[in-house]
Design an enzyme around this catalytic site. Structure first.
Site, mmCIF file in Angstrom:
data_model
loop_
_atom_site.group_PDB
_atom_site.id
_atom_site.type_symbol
_atom_site.label_atom_id
_atom_site.label_comp_id
_atom_site.label_asym_id
_atom_site.label_seq_id
_atom_site.Cartn_x
_atom_site.Cartn_y
_atom_site.Cartn_z
ATOM 1 N N ALA A 1 -1.296 -2.900 13.255
ATOM 2 C CA ALA A 1 -1.002 -1.524 12.886
ATOM 3 C C ALA A 1 -0.228 -0.842 14.007
ATOM 4 O O ALA A 1 -0.543 -0.996 15.182
ATOM 5 C CB ALA A 1 -2.297 -0.768 12.608
ATOM 6 N N THR B 1 10.920 -5.888 16.766
ATOM 7 C CA THR B 1 12.357 -5.926 17.010
ATOM 8 C C THR B 1 12.881 -7.352 17.172
ATOM 9 O O THR B 1 14.089 -7.546 17.273
ATOM 10 C CB THR B 1 12.717 -5.112 18.266
ATOM 11 O OG1 THR B 1 11.999 -5.648 19.384
ATOM 12 C CG2 THR B 1 12.360 -3.639 18.084
ATOM 13 N N ASN C 1 0.831 -1.193 0.000
ATOM 14 C CA ASN C 1 0.000 0.000 0.000
ATOM 15 C C ASN C 1 0.875 1.256 0.000
ATOM 16 O O ASN C 1 2.094 1.187 0.146
ATOM 17 C CB ASN C 1 -0.953 -0.017 1.198
ATOM 18 C CG ASN C 1 -2.290 0.622 0.874
ATOM 19 O OD1 ASN C 1 -2.363 1.603 0.146
ATOM 20 N ND2 ASN C 1 -3.351 0.068 1.415
ATOM 21 N N ARG D 1 4.786 -7.832 20.668
ATOM 22 C CA ARG D 1 4.780 -9.118 21.373
ATOM 23 C C ARG D 1 3.586 -9.926 20.876
ATOM 24 O O ARG D 1 2.615 -9.362 20.359
ATOM 25 C CB ARG D 1 4.730 -8.931 22.878
ATOM 26 C CG ARG D 1 3.488 -8.224 23.364
ATOM 27 C CD ARG D 1 3.460 -8.048 24.878
ATOM 28 N NE ARG D 1 2.299 -7.288 25.284
ATOM 29 C CZ ARG D 1 1.055 -7.752 25.345
ATOM 30 N NH1 ARG D 1 0.800 -8.999 25.024
ATOM 31 N NH2 ARG D 1 0.061 -6.989 25.720
ATOM 32 N N HIS E 1 22.256 1.283 13.172
ATOM 33 C CA HIS E 1 23.506 1.937 13.544
ATOM 34 C C HIS E 1 23.939 1.436 14.909
ATOM 35 O O HIS E 1 23.094 1.151 15.762
ATOM 36 C CB HIS E 1 23.331 3.461 13.585
ATOM 37 C CG HIS E 1 22.968 4.045 12.261
ATOM 38 N ND1 HIS E 1 23.898 4.370 11.312
ATOM 39 C CD2 HIS E 1 21.761 4.350 11.727
ATOM 40 C CE1 HIS E 1 23.281 4.854 10.246
ATOM 41 N NE2 HIS E 1 21.984 4.849 10.465
#
Length: 161
Positions: free
Chosen positions: A134, A139, A61, A154, A91
């Site tokens: 959403a 991570t 989208n 989670r 980084h």
């Protein structure tokens, strides 16, 4: 190569294109043939483009951002909501090294769905049939057949198969 691809992306996003033209232009940017079953809503953003790999039946989208220097691999039938960010670059946390880059590929497996404004960080794998809610910030790897939500994301539900 980066400058050329940035110019091509600007041309793509600032002109009127049908889906055939979008796929043709993205085929040049990614240096691979984009299957006729892929649908992409503009604008589409990338920092490089050559390390994005799209399967069949993918839907992306509008407003998606792919930071693909480390590689982004999207399998068949993946749905990507508006303004999703997929970043295969990070980084170091150490201030002296912060301008260096750490690259790790991102894998989005078959039938996954990334909800609007989700962020997928470097090195993450989103499992088959998984749903990223959403606004989630992913991570860690997402197991197949699960729903993840939150910041950081989670597991909130296991999908019945």
């Amino acid at each position: 190569m980066i400058d050329k691809n940035q110019q091509l992306l600007q041309e793509l996003n600032n002109s009127i294109n049908n889906q055939v033209q979008v796929r043709e232009k993205l085929s040049v940017i990614t240096n691979q043939r984009i299957d006729d079953s892929v649908k992409i809503r503009l604008p589409f953003y990338s920092d490089f483009g050559r390390n994005t790999h799209l399967g069949k039946g993918v839907f992306i989208n509008s407003g998606a951002m792919f930071t693909d220097l480390g590689g982004i691999y999207i399998s068949d039938n993946v749905l990507i909501g508006p303004k999703v960010t997929i970043a295969s670059v990070n980084h170091p946390a150490t201030p002296e090294k912060r301008r260096e880059v750490e690259i790790e590929p991102v894998y989005i497996h078959r039938n996954a769905w990334l909800g609007a404004n989700a962020v997928i960080t470097s090195g993450v794998s989103v499992g088959e049939n998984a749903i990223v809610a959403a606004g989630a910030v992913v991570t860690n790897n997402v197991p197949k057949n699960t729903v993840v939500a939150g910041v950081p994301a989670r597991v909130i539900k296991v999908l019945n198969q």
